[in-house]
Scaffold this motif. Structure first.
Motif: not given
Length: 374
Positions: A167-169, A175-179, A213-216, A219-224
């Motif tokens: 869902l997060v991905d 939304f074309e989001a980087d966070a 775990r969520i942060r990591d 980070a795999e796709t450059g999101k914060r």
């Protein structure tokens, strides 16, 4: 009268100390956190962004989506009458036009129920429930014998992240989001003694493990990762208590999670200066008011003061302000445009938003930079 007097004192100080400076340098983040609209409210919401948020120099929009989207990865989790991809793209387009960064939110870990109703995740996947022995009441009241505020999913269930990360991905992609904002606030159920996986484990380590775990994954796709900060504050030592801080020993997680997590530090009754605490721990932080105008103005004054009088190392961590709205998007717009009368004796979140951003606007004209990723 005393509150009004104090608010005007804060306004005077703001105008005297920070006259007509560029708010991009004074407040890199100028945000609004609000529930995403439903499909029949998208056009109105887009107009609100275009006609109100952009002129008010908002550059960051945190949208609580949760299950209000027609997920293709897990269609069984989509609410009835949820947003389509076309609906989302209409919101994305107007935000791009005005250089407003969108940060979609799905509540992870906590807030998997509300009052007497389960949220979609635990409705469909009851095996993820941290406390299955706690039954949802027909007539919800607080306090109650079970200590039920909101349900949590079990962070150690071997299948839960496969579902929620899909869902997060999907939601960050559409939304074309980087966070991404994971919520993570008001987690009362964690490490329950009856949970076969979590029972007996350290609650701070459990909480930190889920945040990491969520942060990591992001980070795999450059999101914060963005998250609320209340569970990282010691409610007993500070006297802040169980709502805006932790009384169930999750606060030790503050020393266990990655420092690149953005902390949304919310306080609604007082302007508790915990942004300094997070910045001293090495985190970027934004301060988040809600409905009390005098509190919001005081918090703005504090944030500007922190940025003006901190070391260069500390200054960059004080990122700005994010006003929070805790009602549906359509109801908020009715309040904002005066179509409904506010009946909350403790404050008006629509008026509070207007007062806060009126003061921000007096700081000067912003540059053209997009709302920051960092």
């Amino acid at each position: 009268m005393r509150k009004v007097f104090l608010m005007f004192c804060c306004l005077f100080v703001l105008q005297a100390v920070f006259p007509q400076q560029n708010p991009d340098s004074l407040l890199p983040v100028r945000g609004l956190a609000i529930a995403a609209p439903y499909p029949d409210g998208v056009d109105r919401f887009v107009r609100f962004i275009d006609e109100e948020l952009a002129p008010r120099k908002v550059n960051t929009l945190i949208l609580r989506v949760d299950y209000n989207y027609q997920y293709t990865s897990h269609p069984e989790l989509a609410e009835d009458n949820a947003l389509s991809e076309a609906d989302v793209k209409n919101i994305v387009a107007v935000c791009k036009q005005h250089n407003i960064s969108i940060i979609p939110q799905i509540n992870l870990l906590g807030h998997q129920s509300w009052a007497g109703s389960l949220g979609k995740l635990l409705q469909v996947y009851p095996e993820f429930d941290e406390t299955p022995h706690v039954k949802m009441p027909e007539d919800y009241k607080w306090p109650n014998e079970d200590g039920l505020y909101c349900k949590s999913y079990c962070p150690l269930h071997p299948e839960v992240h496969k579902v929620v990360f899909a869902l997060v991905d999907e939601i960050t992609r559409v939304f074309e989001a980087d966070a991404f904002h994971a919520g993570m606030d008001e987690v009362f159920y964690i490490g329950d003694e009856k949970c076969p996986r979590c029972g007996g484990r350290d609650k701070a380590e459990l909480y930190a493990g889920e945040v990491t775990r969520i942060r990591d994954h992001l980070a795999e796709t450059g999101k914060r990762l963005w998250m609320w900060g209340d569970r990282l504050i010691d409610g007993k030592t500070t006297g802040i208590g169980m709502w805006e801080a932790s009384m169930n020993n999750t606060h030790g997680a503050v020393d266990l999670i990655p420092k690149d997590v953005m902390i949304c530090d919310w306080h609604y009754e007082r302007a508790d200066p915990t942004a300094v605490y997070f910045a001293m721990k090495g985190f970027d932080v934004v301060t988040c008011p809600w409905r009390r105008e005098e509190v919001a103005v005081k918090q703005l004054s504090q944030m500007l003061d922190y940025r003006a009088h901190s070391t260069s190392e500390m200054k960059s961590r004080f990122r700005g302000m994010v006003h929070t709205i805790w009602t549906g998007a359509d109801n908020f717009l009715d309040l904002y445009y005066g179509k409904k009368e506010n009946k909350d004796e403790q404050g008006d979140q629509a008026d509070c938003f207007k007062v806060l951003f009126d003061e921000i606007n007096k700081l000067g004209s912003p540059g053209s930079a997009r709302g920051p990723k960092s």
